[in-house]
Design a protein around this motif. Structure first.
Motif, PDB file in Angstrom:
ATOM      1  N   GLY A  18       0.816  -1.227  -0.046  1.00  0.00           N
ATOM      2  CA  GLY A  18      -0.039   0.164  -0.035  1.00  0.00           C
ATOM      3  C   GLY A  18       0.704   1.119  -0.097  1.00  0.00           C
ATOM      4  O   GLY A  18       1.981   1.100  -0.248  1.00  0.00           O
ATOM      5  N   GLY A  19       0.221   2.226   0.387  1.00  0.00           N
ATOM      6  CA  GLY A  19       1.051   3.623   0.524  1.00  0.00           C
ATOM      7  C   GLY A  19       0.748   4.389  -0.901  1.00  0.00           C
ATOM      8  O   GLY A  19       0.029   3.767  -1.788  1.00  0.00           O
ATOM      9  N   GLU A  20       1.121   5.658  -0.674  1.00  0.00           N
ATOM     10  CA  GLU A  20       0.857   6.419  -2.026  1.00  0.00           C
ATOM     11  C   GLU A  20       1.951   6.997  -2.436  1.00  0.00           C
ATOM     12  O   GLU A  20       3.031   7.350  -1.622  1.00  0.00           O
ATOM     13  CB  GLU A  20      -0.171   7.578  -1.579  1.00  0.00           C
ATOM     14  N   GLY A  21       2.083   7.317  -3.807  1.00  0.00           N
ATOM     15  CA  GLY A  21       3.292   8.213  -4.332  1.00  0.00           C
ATOM     16  C   GLY A  21       4.650   7.559  -4.089  1.00  0.00           C
ATOM     17  O   GLY A  21       5.077   6.303  -4.169  1.00  0.00           O
ATOM     18  N   ALA A  22       5.504   8.368  -3.858  1.00  0.00           N
ATOM     19  CA  ALA A  22       7.012   8.247  -3.218  1.00  0.00           C
ATOM     20  C   ALA A  22       7.167   7.192  -2.379  1.00  0.00           C
ATOM     21  O   ALA A  22       8.050   6.319  -2.310  1.00  0.00           O
ATOM     22  CB  ALA A  22       7.746   9.546  -2.759  1.00  0.00           C
ATOM     23  N   LEU A  23       6.477   6.872  -1.373  1.00  0.00           N
ATOM     24  CA  LEU A  23       6.554   6.077  -0.183  1.00  0.00           C
ATOM     25  C   LEU A  23       6.184   4.533  -0.836  1.00  0.00           C
ATOM     26  O   LEU A  23       7.195   3.755  -0.784  1.00  0.00           O
ATOM     27  CB  LEU A  23       5.429   6.199   0.791  1.00  0.00           C
ATOM     28  N   ARG A  24       5.411   4.476  -1.719  1.00  0.00           N
ATOM     29  CA  ARG A  24       4.982   3.101  -2.266  1.00  0.00           C
ATOM     30  C   ARG A  24       6.020   2.758  -3.302  1.00  0.00           C
ATOM     31  O   ARG A  24       6.584   1.668  -3.268  1.00  0.00           O
ATOM     32  CB  ARG A  24       3.709   3.264  -2.931  1.00  0.00           C
ATOM     33  N   LEU A  25       6.493   3.829  -3.885  1.00  0.00           N
ATOM     34  CA  LEU A  25       7.742   3.675  -4.988  1.00  0.00           C
ATOM     35  C   LEU A  25       8.850   2.983  -4.385  1.00  0.00           C
ATOM     36  O   LEU A  25       9.890   2.162  -4.744  1.00  0.00           O
ATOM     37  CB  LEU A  25       7.771   4.670  -5.774  1.00  0.00           C
ATOM     38  N   ARG A  26       9.128   3.473  -3.182  1.00  0.00           N
ATOM     39  CA  ARG A  26      10.412   3.245  -2.427  1.00  0.00           C
ATOM     40  C   ARG A  26      10.083   1.929  -1.970  1.00  0.00           C
ATOM     41  O   ARG A  26      11.553   1.325  -1.985  1.00  0.00           O
ATOM     42  CB  ARG A  26      10.518   4.366  -1.308  1.00  0.00           C
ATOM     43  N   LEU A  27       9.297   1.519  -1.366  1.00  0.00           N
ATOM     44  CA  LEU A  27       9.020   0.077  -0.851  1.00  0.00           C
ATOM     45  C   LEU A  27       9.493  -0.831  -1.916  1.00  0.00           C
ATOM     46  O   LEU A  27       9.747  -1.797  -1.811  1.00  0.00           O
ATOM     47  CB  LEU A  27       7.508   0.088  -0.202  1.00  0.00           C
ATOM     48  N   LEU A  28       8.466  -0.642  -3.156  1.00  0.00           N
ATOM     49  CA  LEU A  28       8.842  -1.350  -4.098  1.00  0.00           C
ATOM     50  C   LEU A  28      10.220  -1.574  -4.519  1.00  0.00           C
ATOM     51  O   LEU A  28      10.763  -2.588  -5.036  1.00  0.00           O
ATOM     52  CB  LEU A  28       7.853  -1.180  -5.540  1.00  0.00           C
ATOM     53  N   ASP A  29      10.861  -0.243  -4.830  1.00  0.00           N
ATOM     54  CA  ASP A  29      12.372  -0.316  -5.066  1.00  0.00           C
ATOM     55  C   ASP A  29      13.082  -0.947  -4.327  1.00  0.00           C
ATOM     56  O   ASP A  29      14.367  -1.717  -4.447  1.00  0.00           O
ATOM     57  CB  ASP A  29      12.909   1.033  -5.266  1.00  0.00           C
ATOM     58  N   MET A  30      12.767  -1.331  -2.936  1.00  0.00           N
ATOM     59  CA  MET A  30      13.653  -1.902  -1.923  1.00  0.00           C
ATOM     60  C   MET A  30      13.405  -3.152  -2.251  1.00  0.00           C
ATOM     61  O   MET A  30      13.934  -4.221  -1.296  1.00  0.00           O
ATOM     62  CB  MET A  30      13.294  -1.544  -0.367  1.00  0.00           C
ATOM     63  N   GLY A  31      12.521  -3.903  -2.943  1.00  0.00           N
ATOM     64  CA  GLY A  31      12.183  -5.302  -3.268  1.00  0.00           C
ATOM     65  C   GLY A  31      10.986  -5.969  -2.547  1.00  0.00           C
ATOM     66  O   GLY A  31      10.752  -7.050  -2.626  1.00  0.00           O
ATOM     67  N   LEU A  32      10.164  -4.943  -1.694  1.00  0.00           N
ATOM     68  CA  LEU A  32       9.034  -5.230  -1.075  1.00  0.00           C
ATOM     69  C   LEU A  32       7.999  -5.381  -2.277  1.00  0.00           C
ATOM     70  O   LEU A  32       6.985  -4.458  -2.335  1.00  0.00           O
ATOM     71  CB  LEU A  32       8.619  -4.307   0.020  1.00  0.00           C
ATOM     72  N   ILE A  33       7.962  -6.673  -2.923  1.00  0.00           N
ATOM     73  CA  ILE A  33       6.825  -6.636  -3.932  1.00  0.00           C
ATOM     74  C   ILE A  33       6.050  -7.953  -3.757  1.00  0.00           C
ATOM     75  O   ILE A  33       6.599  -8.887  -3.036  1.00  0.00           O
ATOM     76  CB  ILE A  33       7.562  -6.647  -5.409  1.00  0.00           C
TER      77      ILE A  33
END
Length: 77
Positions: A18-33
């Motif tokens: 979840g999350g929105e915007g930059a936070l969600r993208l940062r989580l996904l970039d860290m491998g949390l997919i």
């Protein structure tokens, strides 16, 4: 169930981030997919932040961020 509720030493699979915007993208970039196995290694004395293991490395995230990650416990798979 969310990642912040996962007990130390247990495994789960991420179902959504979840999350929105930059936070969600940062989580996904860290491998949390989605479909990634994750386990909680330890938490700080006050419970925040927490150290998790995924994809062969350790990652430290805040409890506030972990609340946005939906998981499915290993036993329920």
């Amino acid at each position: 169930m969310t990642l912040d509720q996962l007990p130390i030493g247990k495994e789960a699979v991420i179902t959504s981030v979840g999350g929105e915007g930059a936070l969600r993208l940062r989580l996904l970039d860290m491998g949390l997919i989605p479909k990634t196995r994750v386990s909680v290694r330890k938490t700080a004395p006050m419970g925040d932040p927490m150290e998790i293991r995924l994809r062969g490395y350790e990652l430290t995230i805040r409890k506030e961020e972990a609340e946005k990650i939906e998981i499915l416990m290993e036993a329920a798979l």
